[in-house]
Design a protein around this motif. Structure first.
Motif, short mmCIF file in Angstrom:
data_model
loop_
_atom_site.label_atom_id
_atom_site.label_comp_id
_atom_site.label_asym_id
_atom_site.label_seq_id
_atom_site.Cartn_x
_atom_site.Cartn_y
_atom_site.Cartn_z
N ASP A 173 0.85 -1.19 0.00
CA ASP A 173 0.00 0.00 0.00
C ASP A 173 0.89 1.24 0.00
OD1 ASP A 173 -2.41 -1.38 0.04
OD2 ASP A 173 -2.34 -1.61 2.22
N LEU A 174 0.74 2.08 -1.02
CA LEU A 174 1.51 3.32 -1.12
C LEU A 174 0.55 4.49 -0.96
CD1 LEU A 174 3.81 2.50 -4.16
CD2 LEU A 174 4.35 2.30 -1.74
N VAL A 175 0.94 5.44 -0.13
CA VAL A 175 0.09 6.61 0.13
C VAL A 175 0.77 7.84 -0.45
CG1 VAL A 175 -0.97 8.06 1.88
CG2 VAL A 175 -0.85 5.58 2.22
N MET A 176 0.08 8.55 -1.33
CA MET A 176 0.59 9.78 -1.92
C MET A 176 -0.16 10.96 -1.31
SD MET A 176 1.17 8.68 -5.90
CE MET A 176 2.47 9.91 -6.13
N VAL A 177 0.59 11.95 -0.89
CA VAL A 177 0.02 13.11 -0.21
C VAL A 177 -0.07 14.27 -1.19
CG1 VAL A 177 0.26 14.70 1.72
CG2 VAL A 177 1.02 12.32 1.95
N ARG A 178 -1.25 14.88 -1.29
CA ARG A 178 -1.44 16.00 -2.21
C ARG A 178 -0.75 17.24 -1.66
NH1 ARG A 178 -4.98 16.47 -6.43
NH2 ARG A 178 -5.28 18.59 -7.23
N THR A 179 -0.10 17.97 -2.54
CA THR A 179 0.63 19.17 -2.12
C THR A 179 -0.35 20.28 -1.72
OG1 THR A 179 0.72 19.93 -4.43
CG2 THR A 179 2.57 18.63 -3.62
N ASN A 180 0.07 21.10 -0.75
CA ASN A 180 -0.78 22.20 -0.28
C ASN A 180 0.01 23.48 -0.01
OD1 ASN A 180 0.59 21.63 2.05
ND2 ASN A 180 -1.18 20.88 3.20
#
Length: 703
Positions: free
Chosen positions: A74-81
């Motif tokens: 499981d890979l989690v990608m974090v959206r830029t903010n």
């Protein structure tokens, strides 16, 4: 981070230590799921977003201990903010408008970067603390130190990097045990460089010159000097030096001495399901430094090769340690000349290990049906898998246009097929290789159409002459020039040049401007001589009218040779184009099969030209370089070509959609300059004009 499966991002799967790399783009409808075949070993998996809207997901280590394992990750990608605007300035605070490079910011787990254009860049991040590093352009007159930054959610941070002038020089030579300089090998996939790691200014590399020397212009700092490359894998541990460089210093004569390999790896190659030995099979063992995240960790890349003897055994000399690191090698075998077996998976081995590689029995069939537009005198087809470890060949023995290629699902379920044919003395090829995927039952049909190359197959020639003199032999405008005493013989030598019309001159593209020719030399006893005392000069002709009719550039024609060990066709280094004589000339130290090719034929009218092509440069450990361009409204797909700075073609990528593409697995070398161009392909199949070139400077090896 919300549990929603992403699309449009890229999942990368690679084997620790190299040897396998797969990139999977998550297409619409994938629901964020991607998969890859694998075998027993250590793999790494990560995810990147070519659009930069998400931070790259860090690599996850996967240990596969049983052949029946089906691990999930499981890979989690974090959206830029948040964003950071970066400016490169000189000591006076003025923006460095000529500084074109790449900046990457990492928090130790996630990262993102952007191209620096005329001294400025904008990087999208997630709120937090980062270390940002600027890649130093080759031959730059200044160097930028990494800086630590803090970004705040929904805010834009502004940071300035100061480019410090290179106020000192450091020079040296890499030598062997006899104190002779170690020279770069132009055929090596690993360039010979010296890596300098400063306490303040970070890590960069400089190339080694043809005479084994190197020169680095740099700012004052304390540097660790590490030679790197295939040719210096056996350097002594004390060859790594720490040198304090003060402003204005010119420190020279940093001599780094090498030693011989001090360990061995033994391998035995057997037939499938038996102990019967297989002689004359190539074995390659390689070591690639891998970091905790599975990325290239810098240092020396080691490759050693050998061939099994009559008993199917081979012993390969290797280095046991690289300084304080005990080395583990990834070893694989080639395909026997008989092509009756498929190469097995690679194995991880340490110095002192002995391993057995059992070839795979073909357990699947690709049936190729060739169109009946011509009555062919002969047809030959080849199939190879996507990992490049296996090649199988078969001929149309019954003359019915059907060829059966015996392959194996255990090697890889993705294969490519290529065919050539001969009819009435004319040569026929495919316009592009046919891609096939083996279903679960292991059989698949492929229908292909051969097209005329408009090339007549010449007659062969054989000529004997006194080997102590200079001679020139010509067949159908193909010329071979041999200097006196090139072949070690007491009497006459014999040179033969014969057409190899059943050979496919490249595994990627088929556009050729001459039938492959097989060059052979024999001494006065009739013994074949493949290596020479002096280089042999070969001149290959081309018809300018055919080049013009294909709407291609003469400067993009390249000679290729058959590497008989690997079975791959490779570009000849150091060739010269004579547009007035319509020839390409090169020197070679051995005879094999040679062909003149162009990797991409253009046809029809030109749609709109692609504009604004740019190539951000990725830092060590990312293994990617993203190409971007302005969308062409009439384009259905795009094609991308990558060249060396001098104009030698590296790769052509087809069927690209969208307006971005991430370069992977194309054999670019570290710390080298390349150029990239893009063209549009319309729905009617017609090609647009190539764009202007965009520059790419690597500080890494694309995996």
């Amino acid at each position: 981070e919300n549990g929603t499966g992403l699309e449009g991002v890229v999942a990368n799967f690679w084997l620790a230590g190299g040897g396998e790399w797969r990139e999977v783009t998550l297409m619409p409808g994938s629901a964020g799921l991607a998969g890859s075949e694998a075998h027993v070993g250590t793999y790494y998996v990560n995810a990147v977003d070519p659009a930069g809207q998400y931070l790259s997901a860090p690599a996850t280590r996967v240990e596969i201990t049983e052949a029946t394992s089906e691990p999930t990750v499981d890979l989690v990608m974090v959206r830029t903010n948040a964003t950071v605007n970066i400016t490169i300035a000189d000591n006076a605070g003025n923006q460095e408008s000529n500084y074109n490079s790449y900046v990457e910011c990492t928090d130790g787990t996630n990262s993102n970067g952007a191209e620096i254009i005329r001294g400025s860049a904008t990087v999208s991040l997630v709120a937090g603390e980062y270390t940002c590093s600027v890649m130093r352009p080759q031959n730059a007159d200044s160097t930028v130190a990494p800086i630590d930054i803090t970004v705040v959610s929904n805010q834009t941070t502004t940071e300035t990097f100061t480019a410090v002038a290179n106020d000192a020089t450091l020079t040296g030579t890499i030598v062997d045990q006899q104190n002779d300089p170690i020279l770069p090998d132009p055929d090596s996939t690993q360039p010979l460089t010296v890596v300098l790691e400063g306490e303040i200014f970070g890590r960069f590399s400089v190339p080694v010159s043809d005479d084994g020397s190197w020169t680095a212009a740099l700012p004052a700092d304390t540097y660790t000097v590490v030679p790197q490359g295939q040719e210096v894998v056996d350097l002594q541990a004390d060859a790594v030096e720490t040198i304090v460089v003060a402003a204005g210093n010119n420190i020279s004569d940093q001599t780094l001495a090498a030693k011989a390999p001090d360990g061995t790896i033994s391998a035995t190659i057997t037939a499938p399901g038996s102990d019967d030995p297989l002689p004359f099979v190539a074995v390659t063992c390689s070591y690639i430094p891998v970091g905790e995240k599975g990325d290239f960790a810098g240092g020396r890349v080691i490759e050693a090769t050998g061939e099994t003897d009559i008993n199917g055994e081979v012993t390969i000399p290797v280095l046991q340690t690289d300084g304080s690191v005990d080395l583990t090698y990834n070893c694989g075998v080639g395909t026997p000349e008989s092509n009756e077996y498929i190469a097995p998976a690679t194995q991880s081995l340490e110095p002192g290990d002995s391993a057995t590689f059992s070839m795979l029995e073909p357990n699947a069939t690709v049936t190729v049906a060739v169109d009946a537009a011509e009555t062919y005198d002969s047809i030959q087809c080849q199939a190879w898998n996507e990992t490049g470890t296996s090649m199988v060949t078969a001929e149309d023995e019954d003359g019915n246009g059907e060829i059966e290629l015996n392959v194996s699902r255990k090697a890889d379920h993705n294969w490519k097929v290529n065919c050539t044919g001969e009819a009435n003395g004319e040569w026929f090829t495919l316009s592009a290789p046919e891609e096939v995927t083996l279903p679960k039952d292991g059989t698949v049909d492929a229908a292909v159409s051969l097209v005329s190359s408009d090339i007549a197959i010449p007659e062969g020639i054989s000529k004997s002459f006194d080997g102590s003199g200079d001679h020139s032999v010509t067949i159908d405008d193909t010329e071979v020039t041999i200097s006196a005493n090139t072949v070690e013989t007491d009497g006459d030598m014999t040179l033969t040049i014969t057409p190899a019309s059943t050979d496919i001159p490249t595994n990627e593209e088929n556009q050729v401007f001459g039938v492959p020719m097989n060059f052979q030399a024999f001494d006065d006893q009739g013994i074949a001589q493949t290596s020479f005392v002096e280089p042999v000069v070969i001149t290959l002709p081309f018809e300018a009218s055919k080049v013009a009719a294909a709407n291609v550039l003469e400067t993009d024609l390249v000679p290729k040779y058959l590497d008989e060990t690997s079975g791959a066709w490779k570009v000849v280094d150091g060739f010269n184009l004579d547009p007035a004589a319509n020839t390409i000339t090169f020197s070679t130290g051995h005879f094999t099969k040679f062909a003149l090719v162009y990797d991409d034929r253009i046809a029809g009218e030109a749609p709109t030209k692609v504009k604004n092509v740019r190539v951000p440069k990725k830092h060590v450990g990312t293994h990617t370089a993203k190409v971007t361009w302005k969308k062409v409204t009439t384009a259905e797909t795009y094609q991308i070509q990558v060249f060396t700075k001098a104009g030698k073609k590296i790769k052509t990528i087809r069927n690209v959609t969208g307006k971005t593409y991430t370069l992977e697995s194309i054999g670019l070398k570290a710390d080298k300059r390349y150029k990239v161009r893009v063209r549009a392909v319309g729905s009617n199949g017609l090609y647009g004009t190539w764009s202007k070139y965009a520059a790419l400077h690597t500080d890494f090896v694309l995996k």
